[in-house]
Design a protein around this motif. Sequence first.
Motif, PDB file in Angstrom:
ATOM      1  N   PRO A 102     -38.771  -9.668 -41.865  1.00 54.88           N
ATOM      2  CA  PRO A 102     -40.108 -10.016 -41.351  1.00 54.88           C
ATOM      3  C   PRO A 102     -40.207  -9.872 -39.830  1.00 54.88           C
ATOM      4  O   PRO A 102     -41.260  -9.509 -39.298  1.00 54.88           O
ATOM      5  CB  PRO A 102     -40.285 -11.473 -41.792  1.00 54.88           C
ATOM      6  N   VAL A 103     -39.120 -10.141 -39.139  1.00 52.43           N
ATOM      7  CA  VAL A 103     -39.087  -9.971 -37.682  1.00 52.43           C
ATOM      8  C   VAL A 103     -39.200  -8.494 -37.327  1.00 52.43           C
ATOM      9  O   VAL A 103     -39.931  -8.106 -36.398  1.00 52.43           O
ATOM     10  CB  VAL A 103     -37.788 -10.576 -37.103  1.00 52.43           C
ATOM     11  N   VAL A 104     -38.477  -7.654 -38.052  1.00 50.06           N
ATOM     12  CA  VAL A 104     -38.543  -6.209 -37.829  1.00 50.06           C
ATOM     13  C   VAL A 104     -39.964  -5.698 -38.053  1.00 50.06           C
ATOM     14  O   VAL A 104     -40.487  -4.899 -37.265  1.00 50.06           O
ATOM     15  CB  VAL A 104     -37.541  -5.467 -38.742  1.00 50.06           C
ATOM     16  N   GLU A 105     -40.583  -6.163 -39.130  1.00 47.70           N
ATOM     17  CA  GLU A 105     -41.951  -5.727 -39.427  1.00 47.70           C
ATOM     18  C   GLU A 105     -42.917  -6.121 -38.305  1.00 47.70           C
ATOM     19  O   GLU A 105     -43.810  -5.349 -37.927  1.00 47.70           O
ATOM     20  CB  GLU A 105     -42.422  -6.311 -40.764  1.00 47.70           C
ATOM     21  N   GLN A 106     -42.743  -7.318 -37.761  1.00 47.36           N
ATOM     22  CA  GLN A 106     -43.593  -7.755 -36.651  1.00 47.36           C
ATOM     23  C   GLN A 106     -43.371  -6.873 -35.427  1.00 47.36           C
ATOM     24  O   GLN A 106     -44.321  -6.465 -34.750  1.00 47.36           O
ATOM     25  CB  GLN A 106     -43.283  -9.210 -36.298  1.00 47.36           C
ATOM     26  N   LEU A 152     -38.230  -1.896 -29.721  1.00 43.30           N
ATOM     27  CA  LEU A 152     -38.045  -2.712 -30.919  1.00 43.30           C
ATOM     28  C   LEU A 152     -36.885  -3.684 -30.757  1.00 43.30           C
ATOM     29  O   LEU A 152     -36.980  -4.853 -31.143  1.00 43.30           O
ATOM     30  CB  LEU A 152     -37.819  -1.816 -32.131  1.00 43.30           C
ATOM     31  N   LEU A 153     -35.777  -3.215 -30.176  1.00 45.67           N
ATOM     32  CA  LEU A 153     -34.630  -4.102 -29.989  1.00 45.67           C
ATOM     33  C   LEU A 153     -34.967  -5.244 -29.030  1.00 45.67           C
ATOM     34  O   LEU A 153     -34.568  -6.391 -29.250  1.00 45.67           O
ATOM     35  CB  LEU A 153     -33.431  -3.306 -29.480  1.00 45.67           C
ATOM     36  N   GLU A 207     -36.543 -11.062 -28.549  1.00 44.09           N
ATOM     37  CA  GLU A 207     -37.485 -12.134 -28.205  1.00 44.09           C
ATOM     38  C   GLU A 207     -37.834 -12.974 -29.434  1.00 44.09           C
ATOM     39  O   GLU A 207     -37.838 -14.215 -29.377  1.00 44.09           O
ATOM     40  CB  GLU A 207     -38.764 -11.533 -27.614  1.00 44.09           C
ATOM     41  N   LEU A 208     -38.132 -12.295 -30.533  1.00 43.66           N
ATOM     42  CA  LEU A 208     -38.581 -12.999 -31.735  1.00 43.66           C
ATOM     43  C   LEU A 208     -37.471 -13.827 -32.379  1.00 43.66           C
ATOM     44  O   LEU A 208     -37.753 -14.826 -33.054  1.00 43.66           O
ATOM     45  CB  LEU A 208     -39.136 -11.989 -32.745  1.00 43.66           C
ATOM     46  N   THR A 209     -36.215 -13.424 -32.198  1.00 43.19           N
ATOM     47  CA  THR A 209     -35.095 -14.185 -32.757  1.00 43.19           C
ATOM     48  C   THR A 209     -34.476 -15.126 -31.728  1.00 43.19           C
ATOM     49  O   THR A 209     -33.440 -15.756 -32.006  1.00 43.19           O
ATOM     50  CB  THR A 209     -33.986 -13.243 -33.282  1.00 43.19           C
ATOM     51  N   GLU A 210     -35.101 -15.220 -30.552  1.00 42.22           N
ATOM     52  CA  GLU A 210     -34.605 -16.078 -29.465  1.00 42.22           C
ATOM     53  C   GLU A 210     -33.150 -15.775 -29.124  1.00 42.22           C
ATOM     54  O   GLU A 210     -32.331 -16.670 -28.917  1.00 42.22           O
ATOM     55  CB  GLU A 210     -34.792 -17.552 -29.842  1.00 42.22           C
ATOM     56  N   LEU A 243     -29.143 -10.346 -30.426  1.00 42.27           N
ATOM     57  CA  LEU A 243     -28.188  -9.824 -29.450  1.00 42.27           C
ATOM     58  C   LEU A 243     -26.775 -10.327 -29.744  1.00 42.27           C
ATOM     59  O   LEU A 243     -25.804  -9.559 -29.685  1.00 42.27           O
ATOM     60  CB  LEU A 243     -28.601 -10.215 -28.034  1.00 42.27           C
ATOM     61  N   SER A 244     -26.656 -11.602 -30.081  1.00 45.40           N
ATOM     62  CA  SER A 244     -25.346 -12.148 -30.429  1.00 45.40           C
ATOM     63  C   SER A 244     -24.770 -11.428 -31.645  1.00 45.40           C
ATOM     64  O   SER A 244     -23.567 -11.118 -31.690  1.00 45.40           O
ATOM     65  CB  SER A 244     -25.457 -13.646 -30.714  1.00 45.40           C
ATOM     66  N   ALA A 245     -25.623 -11.148 -32.626  1.00 47.99           N
ATOM     67  CA  ALA A 245     -25.176 -10.426 -33.819  1.00 47.99           C
ATOM     68  C   ALA A 245     -24.760  -9.001 -33.453  1.00 47.99           C
ATOM     69  O   ALA A 245     -23.747  -8.491 -33.949  1.00 47.99           O
ATOM     70  CB  ALA A 245     -26.288 -10.402 -34.865  1.00 47.99           C
TER      71      ALA A 245
END
Length: 302
Positions: A244-248, A267-268, A273-276, A280-282
Motif C-alpha cells: 500500500p505504501v508503494v501504491e501511494q 519513489l525510494l 517518508e511514508l515508512t518513517e 531505509l533500514s531494511a
Amino acid sequence: MTDLPLSFTPEVREALDAGRPVVALESTIITHGMPYPKNLEMARDVEAAIREAGAVPATIALMDGRIHIGLDDAALESLAQAQDVMKVSRADLAACLVTRRTGATTVAATMICSALAGIRVFATGGIGGVHRGVEDTMDISADLYELAATPVTVVSAGAKAILDLPRTFEYLETLGVPVIAVGQDVIPAFWSRDSGLPAPLRLDDPAQIAEAARMRRALGLPGGQLVVNPIPAEAEIPRAEIMPVVEQALADATAQGIAAKAVTPFLLDRIFELTEGRSLSANIALVLSNARLAARIAAEGA
C-alpha cells in the motif's frame, strides 16, 4: 586492458593479480539511494562486510574520465557528498567518461565495468526491471538486457518492489537469464521475502552458484546470472504492509509528473517518508546480506 580507462586501487589490483576473490559494488546506491551521511556509513559497512567474509570490495564509479575500480576512503567520502552526479547506465557510460563528469554506476553500468576489470561477482540491493504502466511508457531498465549480455553473477534481493515484478521476471526468462533463489522456493521482493512468484531455480550452496557460472562460460552461454537472496527475516517489511505504501508513492509520482530516470529515486525517497525511515533500514540490511553472500560466491571461484 592498458588501453581502457580503468584505475584500480592497490588493494583491488593486488587481489585480482593474485586470483583472490573480489566483489564489485555499484555507486548509484551511494549518490541516489540514500542521504548523507547514512550513505557513507552504509558504503563503509558493506565494504567491511565483504572483507570480513574473505573477499576484497571494489566500489565502482566514474571520475575525471576514468572508471575507478575500487575507491579509497577519501574518494568514498567525496562521492557520498557529491552534487550533480550522473546516474550512468549502458547508454551514457561513454559520454560520461569523455565529458569527465562524475558518474555513479547503475546495475547495468557496474556489470559492464566489472567485466572489463575481470571481476565476476557483483553485490547490489535490487535490480531495475519492467516499470508499472509499461504498455504506455515502454520503461524497461537496461539492467535486464545487461544480465542477458554480460557474464557477471549479480547478487540482489530481487527486483525493486516498485516495479511490475511478474513482467520483470517473465522478461528475464525470455532473455534466458537464470534467476536463482537462495534458501527458499519463491522470489523475494526487495523489502519483503516473498513476492508471491515461484523461483525458476534454487541453489542454496555458494559453491554450486559459482560452479553454475563456470558451467555457463564453458558452454559458451552469454550473459550472467541473477541470484535473488531474501532480506533477513528480522529486517523484513512484509509485502502486505509495504505494497500500500508503494501504491501511494506511485500515485504521488504520477500526480507530480515524475518520469524516466527520476522515477526510482523519487519513489525510494517517498517510501522512506511514508515508512518513517523503516524502508531505509531494511535496504541497508538487505545490501549487507547480499554483500556477504556475494563474497562467499566469489571465494568459490564464480
